[in-house]
Design a protein around this motif. Structure first.
Motif, PDB file in Angstrom:
ATOM      1  N   GLU A 100       0.829  -1.139   0.115  1.00 19.50           N
ATOM      2  CA  GLU A 100      -0.081  -0.053  -0.080  1.00 19.50           C
ATOM      3  C   GLU A 100       1.007   1.283   0.038  1.00 19.50           C
ATOM      4  OE1 GLU A 100      -3.099   0.243  -0.641  1.00 19.50           O
ATOM      5  OE2 GLU A 100      -3.274  -1.756  -0.465  1.00 19.50           O
ATOM      6  N   ARG A 101       1.926   1.435   0.613  1.00 18.22           N
ATOM      7  CA  ARG A 101       2.935   2.376   0.590  1.00 18.22           C
ATOM      8  C   ARG A 101       3.265   2.564  -0.878  1.00 18.22           C
ATOM      9  NH1 ARG A 101       6.915   0.945   3.726  1.00 18.22           N
ATOM     10  NH2 ARG A 101       6.265   1.772   5.710  1.00 18.22           N
ATOM     11  N   ALA A 102       3.539   1.520  -1.437  1.00 14.46           N
ATOM     12  CA  ALA A 102       4.398   1.578  -2.833  1.00 14.46           C
ATOM     13  C   ALA A 102       2.916   2.053  -3.670  1.00 14.46           C
ATOM     14  CB  ALA A 102       4.682   0.259  -3.404  1.00 14.46           C
ATOM     15  N   CYS A 103       1.871   1.907  -3.349  1.00 17.68           N
ATOM     16  CA  CYS A 103       0.596   2.144  -4.439  1.00 17.68           C
ATOM     17  C   CYS A 103       0.559   3.699  -3.911  1.00 17.68           C
ATOM     18  CB  CYS A 103      -0.630   1.543  -3.984  1.00 17.68           C
ATOM     19  SG  CYS A 103      -0.659  -0.228  -4.474  1.00 17.68           S
ATOM     20  N   TYR A 104       0.966   3.999  -2.815  1.00 17.37           N
ATOM     21  CA  TYR A 104       0.429   5.548  -2.364  1.00 17.37           C
ATOM     22  C   TYR A 104       1.629   6.288  -3.206  1.00 17.37           C
ATOM     23  CZ  TYR A 104       0.105   9.875   0.458  1.00 17.37           C
ATOM     24  OH  TYR A 104      -0.127  10.833   1.002  1.00 17.37           O
ATOM     25  N   LEU A 105       2.751   5.976  -3.367  1.00 21.11           N
ATOM     26  CA  LEU A 105       3.976   6.756  -3.957  1.00 21.11           C
ATOM     27  C   LEU A 105       3.842   6.638  -5.467  1.00 21.11           C
ATOM     28  CD1 LEU A 105       6.784   5.812  -1.672  1.00 21.11           C
ATOM     29  CD2 LEU A 105       5.430   7.841  -1.509  1.00 21.11           C
ATOM     30  N   SER A 106       2.943   5.722  -6.195  1.00 25.58           N
ATOM     31  CA  SER A 106       2.962   5.616  -7.483  1.00 25.58           C
ATOM     32  C   SER A 106       2.088   6.476  -8.208  1.00 25.58           C
ATOM     33  CB  SER A 106       2.713   4.186  -8.036  1.00 25.58           C
ATOM     34  OG  SER A 106       1.433   3.845  -7.619  1.00 25.58           O
ATOM     35  N   GLU A 107       2.223   7.185  -9.456  1.00 29.48           N
ATOM     36  CA  GLU A 107       1.321   7.764 -10.011  1.00 29.48           C
ATOM     37  C   GLU A 107      -0.060   7.357 -10.604  1.00 29.48           C
ATOM     38  OE1 GLU A 107       1.426  10.643 -14.115  1.00 29.48           O
ATOM     39  OE2 GLU A 107       3.286   9.713 -13.595  1.00 29.48           O
ATOM     40  N   LYS A 108       0.172   6.096 -10.815  1.00 30.35           N
ATOM     41  CA  LYS A 108      -1.224   5.202 -11.078  1.00 30.35           C
ATOM     42  C   LYS A 108      -2.083   5.176  -9.928  1.00 30.35           C
ATOM     43  CE  LYS A 108      -2.537   0.733 -12.733  1.00 30.35           C
ATOM     44  NZ  LYS A 108      -2.273  -0.659 -13.036  1.00 30.35           N
ATOM     45  N   ALA A 165      -5.950   5.608  -4.052  1.00 29.79           N
ATOM     46  CA  ALA A 165      -5.231   4.800  -2.962  1.00 29.79           C
ATOM     47  C   ALA A 165      -6.030   4.670  -1.813  1.00 29.79           C
ATOM     48  CB  ALA A 165      -3.844   5.488  -2.965  1.00 29.79           C
ATOM     49  N   VAL A 166      -5.742   3.809  -1.040  1.00 31.18           N
ATOM     50  CA  VAL A 166      -6.062   3.601   0.271  1.00 31.18           C
ATOM     51  C   VAL A 166      -5.405   4.672   1.291  1.00 31.18           C
ATOM     52  CG1 VAL A 166      -5.883   1.985   2.243  1.00 31.18           C
ATOM     53  CG2 VAL A 166      -6.654   1.074  -0.072  1.00 31.18           C
ATOM     54  N   SER A 167      -6.377   5.051   1.979  1.00 32.98           N
ATOM     55  CA  SER A 167      -5.918   6.348   3.062  1.00 32.98           C
ATOM     56  C   SER A 167      -4.766   5.653   4.055  1.00 32.98           C
ATOM     57  CB  SER A 167      -7.137   6.810   3.985  1.00 32.98           C
ATOM     58  OG  SER A 167      -6.551   7.608   5.084  1.00 32.98           O
ATOM     59  N   MET A 168      -3.646   6.202   3.866  1.00 35.05           N
ATOM     60  CA  MET A 168      -2.743   5.715   4.599  1.00 35.05           C
ATOM     61  C   MET A 168      -2.670   5.843   6.390  1.00 35.05           C
ATOM     62  SD  MET A 168      -0.560   4.046   2.537  1.00 35.05           S
ATOM     63  CE  MET A 168       0.665   3.704   3.674  1.00 35.05           C
ATOM     64  N   SER A 169      -3.211   7.048   6.306  1.00 36.23           N
ATOM     65  CA  SER A 169      -3.401   7.357   7.904  1.00 36.23           C
ATOM     66  C   SER A 169      -4.010   6.384   8.649  1.00 36.23           C
ATOM     67  CB  SER A 169      -4.053   8.753   8.036  1.00 36.23           C
ATOM     68  OG  SER A 169      -5.132   8.922   7.425  1.00 36.23           O
ATOM     69  N   LYS A 170      -5.566   6.053   8.003  1.00 31.97           N
ATOM     70  CA  LYS A 170      -6.371   5.043   8.412  1.00 31.97           C
ATOM     71  C   LYS A 170      -5.733   3.706   8.537  1.00 31.97           C
ATOM     72  CE  LYS A 170     -10.612   7.488   6.984  1.00 31.97           C
ATOM     73  NZ  LYS A 170     -11.756   7.445   6.111  1.00 31.97           N
ATOM     74  N   LEU A 171      -5.150   3.357   7.279  1.00 33.76           N
ATOM     75  CA  LEU A 171      -4.449   2.003   7.203  1.00 33.76           C
ATOM     76  C   LEU A 171      -3.342   1.885   8.261  1.00 33.76           C
ATOM     77  CD1 LEU A 171      -4.092  -0.818   5.980  1.00 33.76           C
ATOM     78  CD2 LEU A 171      -2.286   0.371   4.354  1.00 33.76           C
ATOM     79  N   TYR A 172      -2.504   2.890   8.709  1.00 31.41           N
ATOM     80  CA  TYR A 172      -1.520   3.023   9.500  1.00 31.41           C
ATOM     81  C   TYR A 172      -1.984   2.865  10.886  1.00 31.41           C
ATOM     82  CZ  TYR A 172       2.908   4.334  11.866  1.00 31.41           C
ATOM     83  OH  TYR A 172       4.070   4.666  12.471  1.00 31.41           O
ATOM     84  N   GLU A 173      -3.221   3.568  11.161  1.00 31.05           N
ATOM     85  CA  GLU A 173      -3.854   3.390  12.484  1.00 31.05           C
ATOM     86  C   GLU A 173      -4.372   1.915  12.764  1.00 31.05           C
ATOM     87  OE1 GLU A 173      -7.773   5.572  15.024  1.00 31.05           O
ATOM     88  OE2 GLU A 173      -6.662   6.230  13.151  1.00 31.05           O
ATOM     89  N   PHE A 174      -4.980   1.407  11.614  1.00 30.61           N
ATOM     90  CA  PHE A 174      -5.673  -0.006  11.894  1.00 30.61           C
ATOM     91  C   PHE A 174      -4.454  -1.041  11.955  1.00 30.61           C
ATOM     92  CE2 PHE A 174      -6.294  -3.950   9.273  1.00 30.61           C
ATOM     93  CZ  PHE A 174      -7.255  -4.452  10.160  1.00 30.61           C
ATOM     94  N   LEU A 175      -3.317  -1.010  11.264  1.00 31.36           N
ATOM     95  CA  LEU A 175      -2.169  -2.043  11.459  1.00 31.36           C
ATOM     96  C   LEU A 175      -1.430  -1.911  12.874  1.00 31.36           C
ATOM     97  CD1 LEU A 175      -0.778  -1.953   7.677  1.00 31.36           C
ATOM     98  CD2 LEU A 175      -2.339  -3.550   8.821  1.00 31.36           C
ATOM     99  N   GLN A 176      -1.640  -0.449  13.411  1.00 29.91           N
ATOM    100  CA  GLN A 176      -1.047  -0.247  14.797  1.00 29.91           C
ATOM    101  C   GLN A 176      -1.688  -1.311  15.494  1.00 29.91           C
ATOM    102  OE1 GLN A 176      -0.176   3.599  16.198  1.00 29.91           O
ATOM    103  NE2 GLN A 176       0.213   4.323  14.272  1.00 29.91           N
ATOM    104  N   GLN A 177      -3.244  -1.041  15.673  1.00 30.62           N
ATOM    105  CA  GLN A 177      -3.883  -1.887  16.802  1.00 30.62           C
ATOM    106  C   GLN A 177      -3.655  -3.206  16.314  1.00 30.62           C
ATOM    107  OE1 GLN A 177      -5.546  -0.252  19.201  1.00 30.62           O
ATOM    108  NE2 GLN A 177      -5.660  -2.420  19.699  1.00 30.62           N
ATOM    109  N   PHE A 178      -3.752  -3.669  15.193  1.00 31.82           N
ATOM    110  CA  PHE A 178      -3.429  -4.960  14.704  1.00 31.82           C
ATOM    111  C   PHE A 178      -2.113  -5.652  15.374  1.00 31.82           C
ATOM    112  CE2 PHE A 178      -1.643  -8.346  11.989  1.00 31.82           C
ATOM    113  CZ  PHE A 178      -2.372  -9.396  11.957  1.00 31.82           C
TER     114      PHE A 178
END
Length: 270
Positions: free
Chosen positions: A19-27, A33-46
């Motif tokens: 997801e980080r690579a997707c976020y950085l890619s122009e495509k 892209a998936v919201s990185m802040s929401k994903l980051y928060e979710f993965l922390q709790q995981f």
């Protein structure tokens, strides 16, 4: 983005990397892209729920630990998230593998990570079927109906994650194929027909395998004699207690006794 990881396990570290690579890619920027802040928060709790071991303990006061804590504190929640996060002074590394299996944690967390992993196969549709087969066995014990409900609910719950209709169609085709296979297998099974013996006369005829006088099986015959034991082990037993049709008309060798169906005399060898 080119797919490089074909491991079908659901690993939080792999999902974050993709997801980080997707976020950085122009495509990804153009397609959503998936919201990185929401994903980051979710993965922390995981990682915390999984009781993942921190690589910097809360009690550590080294310069290295101080730098790591400063990096976590200064992240502005806008750019790509770092691989690490801090909780109560401890530092956790999300680049370290952390897999999830159904029922190990809660179902909603598994469902979200499952859909995020499925999203990766937009660049390799051949892996969709293999991925679905893997988790049908690994997490659903080949319960197709339960798996179907889980998959449909996940696709409906996270439409913003699976934006590629080709993945949705591939999932739908696979589900239909599995259900049709199940129906075909059930139709091939033929019920076993059991022969029911209606009365004692038929039972006697079956056991004696043709040595019984046919007249015994003819209910209208008036020539068959009533057989009642006269001596030996069965002496004194009345016809009411042992109806005559239960007795075979062939006496035991060397005796005049009449034996009931199923009776096996004990023969001693001297």
């Amino acid at each position: 983005m080119q797919l490089t990881n074909t491991n079908y396990c659901i690993d939080a570290a792999d999902i974050l990397k993709y997801e980080r690579a997707c976020y950085l890619s122009e495509k990804a920027q153009n397609s959503g892209a998936v919201s990185m802040s929401k994903l980051y928060e979710f993965l922390q709790q995981f990682y915390l729920d999984a009781e993942h071991k921190p690589y910097v303990e809360a009690s550590e006061e080294s310069d290295y630990a101080k730098v790591r804590r400063e990096i976590c504190s200064n992240w502005d929640q806008k750019g790509p998230c770092p691989d690490i996060f801090m909780c109560k002074g401890a530092i956790y590394d999300m680049a370290e593998s952390c897999e999830i299996k159904l029922n190990e944690y809660n179902e909603l967390a598994f469902q979200r990570l499952f859909i995020l992993k499925l999203r990766q196969y937009s660049e390799g549709l051949i892996h969709v079927e293999r991925f679905l087969k893997y988790h049908l066995r690994a997490n659903f014990k080949n319960n197709t109906a339960s798996y179907q409900k889980f998959l449909e609910a996940g696709l409906d719950q996270y439409p913003e994650v699976i934006i590629d209709d080709r993945i949705r169609k591939a999932c739908e085709r696979w589900i239909i194929e599995k259900l049709n296979e199940k129906i075909a297998k059930s139709q091939k099974r033929k019920p076993v027909q059991k022969k029911v013996i209606k009365n004692d006369k038929q039972l006697g005829q079956k056991i004696t395998s043709g040595i019984v006088n046919p007249d015994l099986n003819n209910e209208e015959s008036n020539n068959s004699e009533q057989i009642v034991p006269q001596k030996g082990e069965f002496a004194g037993i009345t016809e009411a207690e042992n109806p005559s049709h239960l007795f075979i008309q062939i006496p035991l060798a060397g005796t005049e006794e009449i034996l009931p169906v199923g009776y096996r005399p004990i023969v001693s060898i001297r």
